[in-house]
Design a protein around this motif. Structure first.
Motif, mmCIF file in Angstrom:
data_model
loop_
_atom_site.group_PDB
_atom_site.id
_atom_site.type_symbol
_atom_site.label_atom_id
_atom_site.label_comp_id
_atom_site.label_asym_id
_atom_site.label_seq_id
_atom_site.Cartn_x
_atom_site.Cartn_y
_atom_site.Cartn_z
ATOM 1 N N HIS A 77 -136.035 -30.425 -12.458
ATOM 2 C CA HIS A 77 -136.068 -31.748 -13.105
ATOM 3 C C HIS A 77 -136.862 -31.719 -14.419
ATOM 4 N N GLY A 78 -136.697 -30.649 -15.195
ATOM 5 C CA GLY A 78 -137.336 -30.579 -16.510
ATOM 6 C C GLY A 78 -138.801 -30.166 -16.501
ATOM 7 N N ARG A 79 -139.337 -29.829 -15.341
ATOM 8 C CA ARG A 79 -140.727 -29.331 -15.259
ATOM 9 C C ARG A 79 -140.711 -27.970 -14.593
ATOM 10 N N ARG A 80 -141.894 -27.290 -14.572
ATOM 11 C CA ARG A 80 -141.946 -26.008 -13.863
ATOM 12 C C ARG A 80 -142.822 -26.146 -12.619
ATOM 13 N N TYR A 81 -142.383 -25.446 -11.578
ATOM 14 C CA TYR A 81 -143.081 -25.467 -10.288
ATOM 15 C C TYR A 81 -143.116 -24.035 -9.768
#
Ligand SMILES: Nc1ncnc2c1ncn2[C@@H]1O[C@H](COP(=O)(O)OP(=O)(O)OP(=O)(O)O)[C@@H](O)[C@H]1O
Ligand SMILES: Nc1nc2c(ncn2[C@@H]2O[C@H](COP(=O)(O)O)[C@@H](O)[C@H]2O)c(=O)[nH]1
Length: 205
Positions: A77-81
């Motif tokens: 969703h457009g972020r990094r995890y």
């Protein structure tokens, strides 16, 4: 043989209810330990650094990638995890049951490394219910909810790669299924490797 511990991987589209189910499982089962991921997204609601996530900046995340500190990481969703090696390796080495709540891309990376990992996918009962859970949760901006719903179809199509699929319609029913999966994996070791051997010895067979 010492109990080797299990690695459970739980994935789902956003809003399907995986955090709620994993939280409820952890409250009931003290042998299961959560892994705390790193993320570049900002905290929401009551989230605390080190509890739900380690909230880090993009450069901090970059540094961890360069230092090979992650077992897996992904853009979601457009972020990094990412799951750090530190978050799981010690626990696994000590025979704990560890549960990861991560997206499908990370889940498939984990399966390649830990081939015995138990892969669980949570599905919502319908699109309407998925949307209304995200809206009722009330913690994401409308555009974030739309992005998450747009990504959900591709995520859900990955459920075939998983060992178990749980439909989270009635929460208690889904929790029962999750507990049953965890217990069955544990029993495999306890009954086959230790208790069964002891019983065979006692029975002289
Ligand atoms: N079976 C259920 N019936 C009704 N509401 C539910 C059910 N399971 C979870 N919820 C609610 O749906 C919302 C989303 O659940 P949750 O935050 O656990 O989803 P999630 O899959 O972890 O999402 P994310 O990936 O965005 O963190 C929450 O408000 C939660 O209380
Ligand atoms: N690959 C990974 N995905 C992760 C990790 N931790 C969480 N997630 C997934 O991200 C989305 C969004 O989470 P949210 O908390 O912002 O709603 C969700 O699917 C999580 O499961 C991770 O370490 N690696």
């Amino acid at each position: 043989m010492d109990y080797p511990g299990n690695l459970f991987v739980v994935a789902a589209p956003s809003g399907a209810g995986k955090s709620s189910l994993v939280k409820a499982l952890l409250e009931l089962d003290s042998h299961v330990q959560p892994s705390v991921s790193h993320t570049t997204r900002p905290p929401r609601g009551q989230e605390k650094h080190g509890r739900e996530y380690f909230f880090v900046s993009e450069p901090e995340f970059d540094q961890m990638v360069l230092a090979d500190a992650f077992v897996e990481w992904a853009h979601v969703h457009g972020r990094r995890y990412g799951t750090s090696k530190k978050a799981i390796e010690d626990r696994i080495a000590h025979g704990a049951d560890v549960i990861l709540e991560i997206d499908w891309q990370g889940a498939l990376q984990i399966k390649r490394i830990f081939t015995n990992a138990v892969m669980i996918f949570i599905l919502p009962p319908s699109w309407d219910e998925l949307r209304s859970r995200l809206e009722r949760r009330g913690e994401d901006a409308p555009e974030v909810i739309e992005t998450r719903l747009r990504n959900a179809a591709a995520e859900m199509s990955q459920c075939k790669e998983f060992d178990f699929v749980i439909i989270n319609e009635l929460f208690e029913r889904a929790l029962f299924d999750l507990k049953a999966i965890v217990h069955s994996q544990r029993l495999k070791y306890v009954s086959q490797k230790r208790l069964r051997a002891d019983t065979f010895k006692a029975l002289g067979i």
